[in-house]
Enzyme design. Structure first.
Site, PDB file in Angstrom:
ATOM      1  N   ASP A  83      40.938  38.341  22.060  1.00  0.00           N
ATOM      2  CA  ASP A  83      39.665  37.731  22.469  1.00  0.00           C
ATOM      3  C   ASP A  83      39.859  36.261  22.855  1.00  0.00           C
ATOM      4  O   ASP A  83      38.975  35.670  23.485  1.00  0.00           O
ATOM      5  CB  ASP A  83      38.627  37.843  21.337  1.00  0.00           C
ATOM      6  N   GLN A 107      34.173  42.458  16.273  1.00  0.00           N
ATOM      7  CA  GLN A 107      32.960  42.454  17.081  1.00  0.00           C
ATOM      8  C   GLN A 107      31.967  41.432  16.515  1.00  0.00           C
ATOM      9  O   GLN A 107      31.655  41.457  15.330  1.00  0.00           O
ATOM     10  CB  GLN A 107      32.336  43.868  17.089  1.00  0.00           C
ATOM     11  N   LYS A 132      34.278  49.837  24.575  1.00  0.00           N
ATOM     12  CA  LYS A 132      35.654  49.326  24.533  1.00  0.00           C
ATOM     13  C   LYS A 132      36.639  50.442  24.183  1.00  0.00           C
ATOM     14  O   LYS A 132      37.714  50.556  24.773  1.00  0.00           O
ATOM     15  CB  LYS A 132      35.748  48.165  23.517  1.00  0.00           C
TER      16      LYS A 132
END
Lengths: 367, 367
Positions: free
Chosen positions: A193, A170, A126
């Protein structure tokens, strides 16, 4: 008349969005949703009313093969790398334009707790992707045994940092942590997200617009639509129902007027459902779960699984494989994504796109 | 290990809920969800992890008839009136206990805009039901041509009124109004219809708990579970996808680990999907859409439709009929709800139950 109502609601929602001002920016309030600004196919699907035709006749319709039994299968291998590259290029270009226009660039903050090797790898990907398109990345690495409050404090700092437009934690978090509390601490406006329940609710409800759509769900739709596959009226079996992939993908497909069957570990004889489907999207996290015999001839297959399988011949002692038994599926499917090189890179590209969208929203560009 | 994580998250969520205090009560904040306190089957379904078994063999499993072809069908007519009566009795008892304990009773405010006859009838039913169980009801009737702001003002007044624990706006609203804005003005803690996107998001996400579940969805689950019908692993076709019935019913069934196929007006050959289903729930709003031939032998049928059909012989010139052709379905189904006397009364009973739950939450009873 119903269409009129919808159109009216749509334009009002737009006006509402334009009025969306900074007084709401730091609260988890009932925020009006911002417009989806992605170019290309409108990611939320068209707002269309449900108008039922007269009840169809009682004839039997066995599901027809999508490709004639005698026709040779020459499947399209859907190239996720190339689609991701297109999205990244466009993102890089827009980041450049933003820099010219307002002397700012988007910023993504990534919080990594513990030292899981797979999580470290994903975070590295990422950050590398951010770098490639000119998005600034910040990382907070916390030890496995840190407290939940320390993670929430990290989130809070990024919430307050005006150079950060997207925050992701994460997953999975260590077992002693309350994921709901930590994810809930992320400012709604920076939830790139898309896991906040308000975003999920607005994704589920037709006519509403979430601030962000979870990246893997966006990736599945991008892969399908950019390959020219129509979703409206198609029967799609989504295997798996996690909040990261299965659930938002199901909800987004419904926004595109697909008929969705949600298959999970409690489904009896899942292959009976997948065999009826025009499109099968698998995100179960089980290597080779979906066999060739689970598919209708000519079906389209999107494989979200990335399962490590022991492989002494590989440099790291394992290789990644999907949920779909590729060598069997490729003999039946009309189009299929490989693993790796399918959904994965597009999912990361969607994260960049969500972060860019967030920065554009905050700086009032193209809203 | 996964189960352990879920259990931990569950107990933390509970602790979080117990800390839920009044400082959150008037804000549309990221409120922690309260526990579902309904007696009887836990309405949100059990929290269970998805553990996939080894991929099944590739054998073909044609959907078996639920009842042997030679076995005589003797369907259960599911008595919604009697189930609603049970729920109302329990609610009345709890209202009485509340009055004894804190000298307060629950209050439901209903806002009716315009003079639609069907809406007036529904509102009358709801108020009558409140009266029967000892819940106080308040009604605000506004003319068809009132402004959106006037409706929002009504909502705001009820938000501020401490004797009101539930607020509902009777739908549909007149076409010139923005439904999203009006429903969004209802305090999350009084949203007994459960249409707030945060409630919908928390219903969609496993492990999360919405403050309220939409009444018709709760009614469908109550009708099934009180008739002894197991949901886990069953294939359910839900016809229709409105935010009032279809969407929340789909989401709630998934929480009960049913395999759900969502059928709508864009579905090609819906009967191919319904014929595979163990349970068919129809909320399309189309009289006699679901024919006997749409059903697997032995299927369970829940008919949410209440469609007016012209009938000169009737007192009002019409009678109500469901989405399901009852006379055909009753020859095939193992259990079926009638219209009227099926889902309708249980839906109203659920509204009373949601209002009671809200009052109990606010007064800190059994939380």
């Amino acid at each position: 008349m119903r269409a009129l109502v919808l159109l009216r609601a749509f334009s009002r929602a737009k006006a509402h969005t334009l009025l969306f001002s900074s007084h709401c920016a730091r609260r988890h309030c009932h925020a009006p949703a911002k417009r989806e600004r992605a170019k290309g196919p409108r990611i939320l699907g068209p707002d269309l009313p449900d108008i039922w035709r007269s009840p169809p006749l009682d004839s039997t319709h066995p599901p027809p093969p999508l490709i004639d039994a005698n026709q040779e299968i020459n499947p399209t291998i859907i190239d996720g790398n190339s689609i991701a590259e297109e999205i990244r290029s466009r993102t890089a270009e827009e980041v450049h334009q933003m820099k010219d226009a307002v002397k700012k660039i988007p910023g993504l903050a990534v919080i990594l707790v513990g030292q899981r090797r797979d999580s470290q790898t994903y975070v590295r990907y990422k950050i590398k992707a951010c770098h490639e398109v000119g998005i600034r990345s910040l990382t907070a690495e916390l030890p496995e045994d840190c407290t939940e409050d320390e993670v929430v404090d990290s989130v809070s700092r990024f919430n307050e940092d005006p150079s950060v437009h997207g925050i992701l934690v994460q997953l999975p978090l260590p077992q002693h942590m309350n994921e709901e509390r930590i994810l809930g601490a992320i400012s709604l406006e920076k939830d790139v997200d898309g896991f906040h329940p308000l975003n999920v609710g607005n994704l589920a409800m037709r006519g509403r617009e979430p601030l962000f759509i979870p990246c893997a769900a966006r990736a599945c739709i991008e892969l399908l639509t950019r390959t020219g596959i129509e979703l409206m009226g198609k029967h799609v079996a989504v295997i798996g129902r996690s909040k990261v992939v299965g659930l938002p993908t199901t909800l987004l497909l419904q926004r595109h007027h697909a008929t969705v069957s949600s298959v999970h570990a409690f489904t009896k004889n899942p292959q009976d459902i997948t065999r009826q489907a025009d499109i099968v999207i698998s995100a179960a996290g089980v290597a080779n779960l979906v066999r060739g015999s689970w598919l209708k001839r000519g079906a389209v297959v999107i494989d979200v699984g990335t399962n490590p399988v022991e492989d002494p011949s590989s440099e790291h002692g394992y290789h990644l494989t999907g949920d779909v038994c590729f060598k069997e599926a490729v003999k039946v499917a009309s189009a299929i994504t490989p693993v790796p090189g399918g959904v994965g890179p597009v999912t990361i590209a969607m994260l960049l796109s969500n972060t860019l969208d967030s920065a554009k929203q905050i700086y009032g560009l193209n809203c």
